[in-house]
Write a protein that holds these residues in place. Structure first.
Motif, short mmCIF file in Angstrom:
data_model
loop_
_atom_site.label_atom_id
_atom_site.label_comp_id
_atom_site.label_asym_id
_atom_site.label_seq_id
_atom_site.Cartn_x
_atom_site.Cartn_y
_atom_site.Cartn_z
N GLY A 231 9.51 14.77 8.34
CA GLY A 231 9.36 13.57 7.73
C GLY A 231 10.63 12.68 8.05
O GLY A 231 10.81 12.79 9.18
N LEU A 232 11.44 12.16 7.05
CA LEU A 232 12.45 11.09 7.39
C LEU A 232 13.70 11.77 7.36
O LEU A 232 14.07 12.50 6.24
CB LEU A 232 12.30 9.89 6.48
N PRO B 292 8.04 15.73 4.00
CA PRO B 292 6.56 15.61 3.64
C PRO B 292 6.13 16.37 2.21
O PRO B 292 6.55 17.67 2.34
CB PRO B 292 5.68 16.12 4.79
N LEU C 299 11.88 9.18 11.92
CA LEU C 299 10.73 9.44 11.37
C LEU C 299 9.65 10.28 12.16
O LEU C 299 9.43 9.93 13.38
CB LEU C 299 9.92 8.37 10.98
N VAL D 152 4.48 3.53 8.32
CA VAL D 152 5.21 3.28 6.94
C VAL D 152 4.73 2.21 6.00
O VAL D 152 4.47 1.06 6.64
CB VAL D 152 6.70 2.83 7.63
N ASN E 276 2.88 8.05 7.26
CA ASN E 276 3.68 9.04 7.53
C ASN E 276 5.12 8.77 6.83
O ASN E 276 5.91 9.84 6.72
CB ASN E 276 4.11 8.95 9.16
N LEU E 277 5.22 7.79 5.88
CA LEU E 277 6.09 7.50 4.99
C LEU E 277 5.65 6.54 4.01
O LEU E 277 5.29 5.42 4.68
CB LEU E 277 7.43 7.21 5.87
N ARG F 79 2.29 11.46 -2.70
CA ARG F 79 3.18 12.77 -2.52
C ARG F 79 2.31 14.06 -2.35
O ARG F 79 2.65 14.80 -1.36
CB ARG F 79 4.14 13.07 -3.70
N VAL G 158 2.60 13.28 1.87
CA VAL G 158 3.48 12.09 2.53
C VAL G 158 4.93 12.18 2.18
O VAL G 158 5.09 12.28 0.77
CB VAL G 158 2.79 10.71 2.44
N PRO G 159 6.05 12.02 2.96
CA PRO G 159 7.43 11.80 2.26
C PRO G 159 7.20 10.58 1.49
O PRO G 159 7.02 9.46 2.04
CB PRO G 159 8.18 11.96 3.51
#
Length: 510
Positions: free
Chosen positions: A254-255, A280, A314, A332, A419-420, A446, A450-451
């Protein structure tokens, strides 16, 4: 003093903002005017306060018809208003702000600041306010600034006091203090109009409730009414108020944000050594009073801030130094806090707004030529999926309601592989029904792995959506707590305190 509005109608061109509104507010009561943004509540109060002139109808005080040509007339008649956005001059002292427009002068026309200071102290003592008359307003916290607004109104002998969305910039503790002040004013015989869209506050403080929708009064309710009943009146249908979600099941990756610092255009630190991670399959909500660095934080993630140091990773990709387009292409999704200015091009069609972040390549472009048929089919699918109420994909996005504009932004950002996902104030200014939809889509994102980062000043929204909550204060993350943390804990953190149960900012992994 009894306030009565009879048949108040206010038009702006073809838009009827107030449609024959009747309202009675009695001395010694708190009358809540409840409705979503755009229902016409603030317009009605601006008519009362002399900022607008009604096209039809009458304002009566103790059965006498009034004619206001401006706020000065309204104040002279005993009406005070505490605006959502404070009407204060930051570089003036408390005493100077209170006397502004009603200046007492002494010898040779000099301002009698001693009299103004004494008046501030007298009103402050009556309500237990701790206010220094010589303090610069710009140096005061927002809760104290609101008390200055109240002192201004009371210093002019207001018998009817209007609070327009007064809790929008307050911590929970400041909100509780304001409720206590309102009750004290009521008990002293003041007639209070409390404008809000927050159901919890209405039920806590109201003596009577009037509900507005689309410029009309659609009903009255008792404070004992359930949230579901009030929401039904506001929206016109049954609404699911509770966010349904399973416990998070985050996975690694994730981030990861480390030691992030952001400077504004004047080289002032607005994000100060911030570190956190979002994995994630989880939602990290960032809470705090507006203006504590949340906006700049999200803009740094998407690449809109220029003076940034630290690290925003990321997966294996460092985002700092990348262009906004590159970051978007990394997957993003971003919902900005101001959809009209930053999220949409109002003159563009709904269809064109749905592909603002896909300006080249398949499936919408072939040899630099837009494939209109493909775009139209895509737009019609998104309109159906996201329940966008529009006459069609060719309608200008700026002609949609606020809730439907927000759905266009969400549809654009969530209709590609992510991815975010970052959503800043995702439900600001939209109705309860649209809020229900937006929350479901955020939770579904979520659950897809996905984060998700949600930035919101609405604590009810933060608590409903978050798996973990990070609270920002003066550019720093005070700490991180579980999503079910008590409101009292969050309130302390929003004021800069870190309770024992909070995880320090440097230890963000959970």
């Amino acid at each position: 003093m009894t306030l009565e509005l009879r048949g108040i109608t206010k038009r702006f061109g073809a838009l009827v903002a107030n449609d024959h509104i009747d309202l009675v507010v009695k001395p010694g009561e708190i009358h809540c005017l409840l409705g979503e943004n755009g229902a016409g509540k603030s317009t009605l109060m601006n008519v009362l306060y002399g900022l607008y002139t009604a096209d039809e109808g009458e304002i009566l005080l103790d059965d006498e018809v009034q004619s206001f040509t401006g706020p000065g007339d309204a104040m002279a008649a005993g009406i005070g208003m505490v605006h959502q956005h404070f009407m204060l001059i930051p570089v003036f002292t408390v005493a100077e702000n209170v006397m502004l427009g009603h200046e007492d002068t002494g010898f040779a026309g000099a301002l009698d600041l001693d009299k103004a200071r004494a008046h501030v102290r007298e009103v402050a003592a009556r309500f237990g306010f701790q206010i220094d008359p010589d303090a610069l307003v710009g140096d005061l916290p927002v809760g104290a600034q609101q008390r200055v607004e109240i002192i201004k109104a009371l210093s002019r002998n207001a018998k009817v006091l209007v609070f327009d969305e007064p809790t929008a910039v307050l911590t929970p503790q400041e909100t509780d203090e304001l409720m206590a002040i309102m009750r004290q004013l009521r008990d002293d015989g003041t007639a209070i109009v409390f404008i809000t869209h927050k159901l919890r506050e209405v039920r806590e403080v109201a003596d009577r409730i009037t509900v507005m929708r689309l410029g009309k009064v659609v009903g009255e309710a008792e404070p004992t009414a359930t949230n579901a009943d009030l929401a039904n009146l506001m929206v016109g249908r049954a609404v699911e108020l509770t966010v349904q979600k399973q416990p998070a099941n985050p996975s690694p990756g994730g981030l990861v944000v480390q030691n992030l610092r952001v400077l504004d255009d004047h080289d002032q630190i607005v994000v100060d050594d911030v570190s956190f991670e979002v994995r994630p399959g989880e939602i990290l909500a960032i809470a705090g009073v507006q203006g504590n660095g949340q906006t700049e934080l999200t803009e740094a993630i998407i690449g809109l801030q220029r003076k940034v140091t630290g690290s925003i990773r990321l997966g294996d990709t460092e985002l700092i130094g990348k262009s906004v387009k590159h970051i978007i292409d990394e997957g993003v999704g971003f919902v900005p806090e101001d959809r009209k200015v930053e999220g949409l091009v109002g003159e563009f069609s709904v269809a064109d707004n749905l592909i603002l972040n896909r300006s080249s390549g398949a499936p919408f472009f072939s040899a630099a030529t837009l494939r209109r048929g493909v775009l139209r089919a895509f737009a019609e699918e998104r309109i159906a999926e996201f329940d966008i109420r529009t006459q069609g994909p060719d309608l200008a996005a700026g002609r949609l309601s606020g809730g439907n504009q927000q759905k266009v932004v969400l549809a654009r950002e969530l209709s590609r592989d992510l991815n975010l996902f970052v959503a800043s104030q995702p439900t600001r200014g939209i109705d309860v029904g649209s809020i229900e939809f937006v929350h479901k889509r955020i939770v579904a994102t979520r659950d897809s792995g996905v984060p998700v980062i949600v930035v919101s000043t609405e604590l009810d929204e933060v608590s409903a959506l978050a798996d973990r909550i990070a609270v920002m204060y003066r550019g720093k993350i005070v700490g991180i707590v579980p999503g079910d943390a008590p409101r009292e804990t969050l309130g302390l953190m929003m004021a800069g305190e870190m309770p024992a149960e909070a995880v320090p900012a440097q230890g963000v992994s959970a």
